[in-house]
Structure formats: structure tokens, C-alpha cells
Design a protein around this motif. Sequence first.
Motif, mmCIF file in Angstrom:
data_model
loop_
_atom_site.group_PDB
_atom_site.id
_atom_site.type_symbol
_atom_site.label_atom_id
_atom_site.label_comp_id
_atom_site.label_asym_id
_atom_site.label_seq_id
_atom_site.Cartn_x
_atom_site.Cartn_y
_atom_site.Cartn_z
ATOM 1 N N ALA A 138 0.829 -1.209 0.000
ATOM 2 C CA ALA A 138 0.000 0.000 0.000
ATOM 3 C C ALA A 138 0.860 1.253 0.000
ATOM 4 C CB ALA A 138 -0.937 -0.008 1.201
ATOM 5 N N LEU A 188 -6.076 4.766 5.536
ATOM 6 C CA LEU A 188 -6.980 3.630 5.527
ATOM 7 C C LEU A 188 -8.234 3.950 6.325
ATOM 8 C CD1 LEU A 188 -4.427 0.793 6.434
ATOM 9 C CD2 LEU A 188 -5.126 1.512 4.137
ATOM 10 N N VAL A 204 -10.990 1.322 7.646
ATOM 11 C CA VAL A 204 -11.363 -0.093 7.716
ATOM 12 C C VAL A 204 -12.522 -0.183 8.702
ATOM 13 C CG1 VAL A 204 -10.566 -2.436 8.158
ATOM 14 C CG2 VAL A 204 -8.983 -0.743 7.224
#
Length: 263
Positions: free
Chosen positions: A118, A126, A128
Motif C-alpha cells: 500500500a 486507511l 477499515v
Amino acid sequence: MTRIENTFKRLQAEGKRAFVAYVMAGDPDYDTSLELVRGMPAAGVDVIELGLPFTDPMADGPAIQLAASRALDAGMTLRRTLDLARAFRQGDDTTPIVLMGYYNPIYSMGVETFLREAKSAGIDGLIVVDLPPEEDDELCLPARDAGLDFIRLATPTTDDRRLPKVLENSSGFLYYVSITGITGAAAASAADVAPEVARIKRSTDLPVCVGFGIRTAQSAREIAGVADGAVVGSAIVAELAAGKSVAEVLDFVRGLAEGAHTA
């Protein structure tokens, strides 16, 4: 300083709110998705949220569920999603990319491998949605150590007892979910959002961006006016699903961005 931090500092200096746009990676296919993402900065998008296709998107409504299904049917995977980000980075080293999705594909790849790939692909942060703060050792803290922002969600049910835990290891910005329920389920109300954003900002210096239920330029303007930015996903995905061309979808995105920027 990360791309996300730089972007919010620049916007603050310009007296603007942020416009954050979500698109599902690989919807309806890799090439169309890449073309759309590449056109977003010129359409006024400040931060790109790149959706990671998953078979069980529990927080998402029908529009994004169907987008994930189309992407998966077209052969999209986590690795191809990172390839898409890498291809975007060949022409844009400035616009932040936030990968938004669920933990299962990341776990399957392996956290260490995922974070390395990534970072290499140019992912900046991110989201999540199915990893609570109690599981920060699983991904959040390793991501922070790898130089990726970990952006947390707060909701109307995040009370003052829960908020400090949500903020504890968050970075980049805080994503405030304007409604209870799934994406695209109801319209956001600036009157309802404003006091919640003010409450959160008393506890953090992070920018607070508001998403879920924003479908029009007027709504983007109203919500951005009481926050640091507006996030739009389902409405953009729906335009693509309706058979609109990339150029037509980008025109729609441009209108939303102008709404947020003129708040």
C-alpha cells in the motif's frame, strides 16, 4: 507531513472546505475506474476514497454493494486495487488516496505485506470499517508505524464516553457518519450534524469530514458549511451505475466539489 495533512492545511489557508469523493475500485471495470479516478482532481476532488471491493460490505447500501459486485465480477482484487492506485500515482503525486473497505482482504494478504504494498502504491490512509479501536494492534498501529493515516468513523451513537477511544489513534481526519444506518439510506441534515461536529471538535484538532446522505451540490455546501469537508460516495457510484460516461460522472462530481468549496 502526509499528503492528507498537507491538503487540509492548504485548504484551511485558502478558506475552503474539503471535498472527498468515493469511487469503487474496478467499477464497472479496471480501465473505466482508473479513468474516473484520474479525472477527479481536475474536477475539484481534494481527497480520493478508493473503495476496496468485498463480498460482504456490511456498512454499505445497495449502490455500493452493487458496485462491489460489479468490480468483483470484473476480476478486481486487492492487488489490482493497489495497481490502480500505483497507476494513478504515475501522473499525480499530490492528491491523497484513502483506501476504504473491510479487513478480510487485508488479513488474507497479510498485514505486513499489505502495508508494504500500500505504501509503495501511494496509498495515504486507511478506513477499515469493521476494525474497532479495541483491535488497534491488528492494523491501526502497524499502519501508523508504516506512515499511513488511520481514519476512524464516528457516528450519531458515538457518545462522550466512547469518543476518546475512537480518537485515540486516529490520524488524517475524522469521518463523521451523518446518519445511523447504511450508506445512501437517508439524507444528511446540516442542522443535525452541526452540533455533533462541534462536540467532536472540542476533543480533537483533526479535521472532521461528514459523509453518508449527501447527494447534491446544495447538500454538499450545507454539510461542508458546518464541518471541515463533505464526503460523497453513493451518489457518484449511482451515476456510474446509471450508464453515465466518465465525462458525465466527472461533471456531476465537479458540481458537488463546487458546492463544498463554496460553503
